[in-house]
Enzyme design. Sequence first.
Site, PDB file in Angstrom:
ATOM      1  N   LEU A  65      70.405   5.612  62.456  1.00  0.00           N
ATOM      2  CA  LEU A  65      70.265   7.417  62.365  1.00  0.00           C
ATOM      3  C   LEU A  65      70.972   8.477  63.017  1.00  0.00           C
ATOM      4  CD1 LEU A  65      66.400   5.914  62.146  1.00  0.00           C
ATOM      5  CD2 LEU A  65      68.317   6.937  59.672  1.00  0.00           C
ATOM      6  N   PRO A  66      70.906   9.205  61.892  1.00  0.00           N
ATOM      7  CA  PRO A  66      71.607   9.936  63.058  1.00  0.00           C
ATOM      8  C   PRO A  66      70.967  10.908  64.327  1.00  0.00           C
ATOM      9  CG  PRO A  66      71.067  11.326  60.289  1.00  0.00           C
ATOM     10  CD  PRO A  66      70.393   9.765  60.825  1.00  0.00           C
ATOM     11  N   THR A  96      72.965   6.500  68.145  1.00  0.00           N
ATOM     12  CA  THR A  96      73.213   7.134  69.607  1.00  0.00           C
ATOM     13  C   THR A  96      72.191   7.620  69.485  1.00  0.00           C
ATOM     14  OG1 THR A  96      75.583   6.520  69.277  1.00  0.00           O
ATOM     15  CG2 THR A  96      74.753   8.166  70.871  1.00  0.00           C
ATOM     16  N   LYS A 171      76.518   3.785  76.843  1.00  0.00           N
ATOM     17  CA  LYS A 171      77.388   4.798  75.726  1.00  0.00           C
ATOM     18  C   LYS A 171      77.369   6.600  76.520  1.00  0.00           C
ATOM     19  CE  LYS A 171      78.285   6.559  71.809  1.00  0.00           C
ATOM     20  NZ  LYS A 171      79.346   6.313  70.576  1.00  0.00           N
ATOM     21  N   LYS A 246      77.372  16.271  70.858  1.00  0.00           N
ATOM     22  CA  LYS A 246      76.294  15.957  70.714  1.00  0.00           C
ATOM     23  C   LYS A 246      75.581  14.470  71.589  1.00  0.00           C
ATOM     24  CE  LYS A 246      73.637  11.987  68.066  1.00  0.00           C
ATOM     25  NZ  LYS A 246      73.789  10.928  67.327  1.00  0.00           N
TER      26      LYS A 246
HETATM   27  P1  NAD Z   1      75.405   9.821  58.655  1.00  0.00           P
HETATM   28  O1  NAD Z   1      75.031  11.196  59.058  1.00  0.00           O
HETATM   29  O2  NAD Z   1      76.969   9.484  58.206  1.00  0.00           O
HETATM   30  O3  NAD Z   1      74.814   7.942  58.473  1.00  0.00           O
HETATM   31  C1  NAD Z   1      72.488   8.979  59.043  1.00  0.00           C
HETATM   32  C2  NAD Z   1      71.964   7.739  57.527  1.00  0.00           C
HETATM   33  O4  NAD Z   1      70.822   8.374  57.445  1.00  0.00           O
HETATM   34  C3  NAD Z   1      72.127   9.018  56.233  1.00  0.00           C
HETATM   35  O5  NAD Z   1      72.892   7.804  55.258  1.00  0.00           O
HETATM   36  C4  NAD Z   1      70.941   9.647  55.896  1.00  0.00           C
HETATM   37  O6  NAD Z   1      70.770   9.604  55.092  1.00  0.00           O
HETATM   38  C5  NAD Z   1      69.847   8.399  56.615  1.00  0.00           C
HETATM   39  N1  NAD Z   1      68.891   9.442  57.033  1.00  0.00           N
HETATM   40  C6  NAD Z   1      68.486  10.001  57.449  1.00  0.00           C
HETATM   41  N2  NAD Z   1      67.305   9.854  57.840  1.00  0.00           N
HETATM   42  C7  NAD Z   1      66.143   9.043  57.414  1.00  0.00           C
HETATM   43  C8  NAD Z   1      65.421   8.680  57.027  1.00  0.00           C
HETATM   44  N3  NAD Z   1      64.092   9.349  57.906  1.00  0.00           N
HETATM   45  N4  NAD Z   1      65.298   7.289  56.682  1.00  0.00           N
HETATM   46  C9  NAD Z   1      66.299   6.447  55.992  1.00  0.00           C
HETATM   47  N5  NAD Z   1      67.295   6.713  56.043  1.00  0.00           N
HETATM   48  C10 NAD Z   1      67.627   8.285  56.710  1.00  0.00           C
HETATM   49  O7  NAD Z   1      75.609   8.953  59.872  1.00  0.00           O
HETATM   50  P2  NAD Z   1      76.410   8.573  60.876  1.00  0.00           P
HETATM   51  O8  NAD Z   1      78.248   8.627  60.938  1.00  0.00           O
HETATM   52  O9  NAD Z   1      76.267   6.898  60.173  1.00  0.00           O
HETATM   53  O10 NAD Z   1      75.743   7.863  62.278  1.00  0.00           O
HETATM   54  C11 NAD Z   1      75.386   7.000  62.803  1.00  0.00           C
HETATM   55  C12 NAD Z   1      74.762   6.978  64.237  1.00  0.00           C
HETATM   56  O11 NAD Z   1      76.061   6.380  65.034  1.00  0.00           O
HETATM   57  C13 NAD Z   1      74.446   8.527  65.120  1.00  0.00           C
HETATM   58  O12 NAD Z   1      74.280   8.805  66.026  1.00  0.00           O
HETATM   59  C14 NAD Z   1      76.304   8.298  65.252  1.00  0.00           C
HETATM   60  O13 NAD Z   1      76.070   9.844  66.503  1.00  0.00           O
HETATM   61  C15 NAD Z   1      76.100   7.572  65.534  1.00  0.00           C
HETATM   62  N6  NAD Z   1      78.428   7.022  65.625  1.00  0.00           N
HETATM   63  C16 NAD Z   1      78.546   7.641  65.215  1.00  0.00           C
HETATM   64  C17 NAD Z   1      79.723   7.279  65.742  1.00  0.00           C
HETATM   65  C18 NAD Z   1      80.971   8.251  64.419  1.00  0.00           C
HETATM   66  O14 NAD Z   1      81.996   8.115  64.113  1.00  0.00           O
HETATM   67  N7  NAD Z   1      80.435   8.809  63.069  1.00  0.00           N
HETATM   68  C19 NAD Z   1      80.750   6.735  66.152  1.00  0.00           C
HETATM   69  C20 NAD Z   1      79.854   6.190  66.849  1.00  0.00           C
HETATM   70  C21 NAD Z   1      78.750   6.210  66.529  1.00  0.00           C
END
Ligand code: NAD
Length: 297
Positions: A65-66, A96, A171, A246
């Site tokens: 999740l975000p 994260t 992390k 973030k």
């Molecule tokens: P994203 O915003 O693309 O995906 C998050 C998903 O969660 C979305 O599809 C959203 O609809 C869903 N969501 C939100 N609230 C929800 C709920 N209550 N119920 C169900 N679904 C829900 O984000 P991301 O890029 O996939 O990142 C996810 C996590 O990974 C974050 O914590 C981010 O910091 C971490 N991260 C991201 C990266 C990157 O390069 N994108 C790298 C390492 C870590």
Amino acid sequence: MKIGFLGLGNMGGPMAHNLIKAGHQLTVFDLSEAAVASLVAAGASAAPSITELARSDVEMIITMLPAAPHVKSVYLGEDGLLANIAPQVRLIDSSTIDPMSAREVAAAAAEKGNRMIDAPVSGGTGGATAGTLTFMVGGEQADFDIALPVLQAMGKNIVHCGPAGNGQVAKVANNMLLAITMIGTAEAMNLGVSLGMDPGVLASIINTSSGRNWSSDTYNPYPGVMDNVPASRGYSGGFGSDLMLKDLGLATEAARQSRQPVILGGLAQQLYQTFSSQGNGALDFSAIIKLYNGAIE
Ligand code: NAD
């Protein structure tokens, strides 16, 4: 294994696809119908709600999740996971978030009798798609051992970092250092070039001298020094400055709560915040060199 997967975004989507490829049976939920449809097309079942997913016949649930508020509401809310899962269901949060929130949710899970680990990742969307993520895991050794084969379907380097929350500690500490070394490398490269050095020669000196670091020898922020890095394609792709901002926010918040000094981390957070406020949040984090030299494209 029968796995529930919640949060099918840029990271969670490809991670869930890799679990299906490895032969796991997935039940998925996301607020985005398109994200769910992509997994259903690959063979997953869709749950109509978090409650339904929690009550379905799964042995493990993974969330991606975000940020911390989403994680807390999905796990701790009335219609959330903990209120509705059976005690034997194992939990993995790969989002994260700050270590304190991770520990709070893990403690609530333990109180309900559910085993939980935090397993944030590095490696970006490329690593998520290729199944080569690094997982930093916090939790009991026995829970790590059971999760390991599942995590291996999504990652290559899976490290047990200690008790609950320690995956998040690893992390945030690593990413804070990455931001600091990137800013330092950008500062040194800009100084040297402005004083008349060729950027390639300067980088080669740094990279065979004591200033060498990952930001200088693998991801150099000065355009033209290295092929196949964001600096050589207008800072597109890579790891966005807003994502780094973030993670720096998580590091400075964890430092505030534990009363530890993060002098350079705090400065890095402010520099990325300034950069983001100027409309640059979508650029790769190596673009921070533009704060030193606006002429760099
Ligand atoms: P994203 O915003 O693309 O995906 C998050 C998903 O969660 C979305 O599809 C959203 O609809 C869903 N969501 C939100 N609230 C929800 C709920 N209550 N119920 C169900 N679904 C829900 O984000 P991301 O890029 O996939 O990142 C996810 C996590 O990974 C974050 O914590 C981010 O910091 C971490 N991260 C991201 C990266 C990157 O390069 N994108 C790298 C390492 C870590």
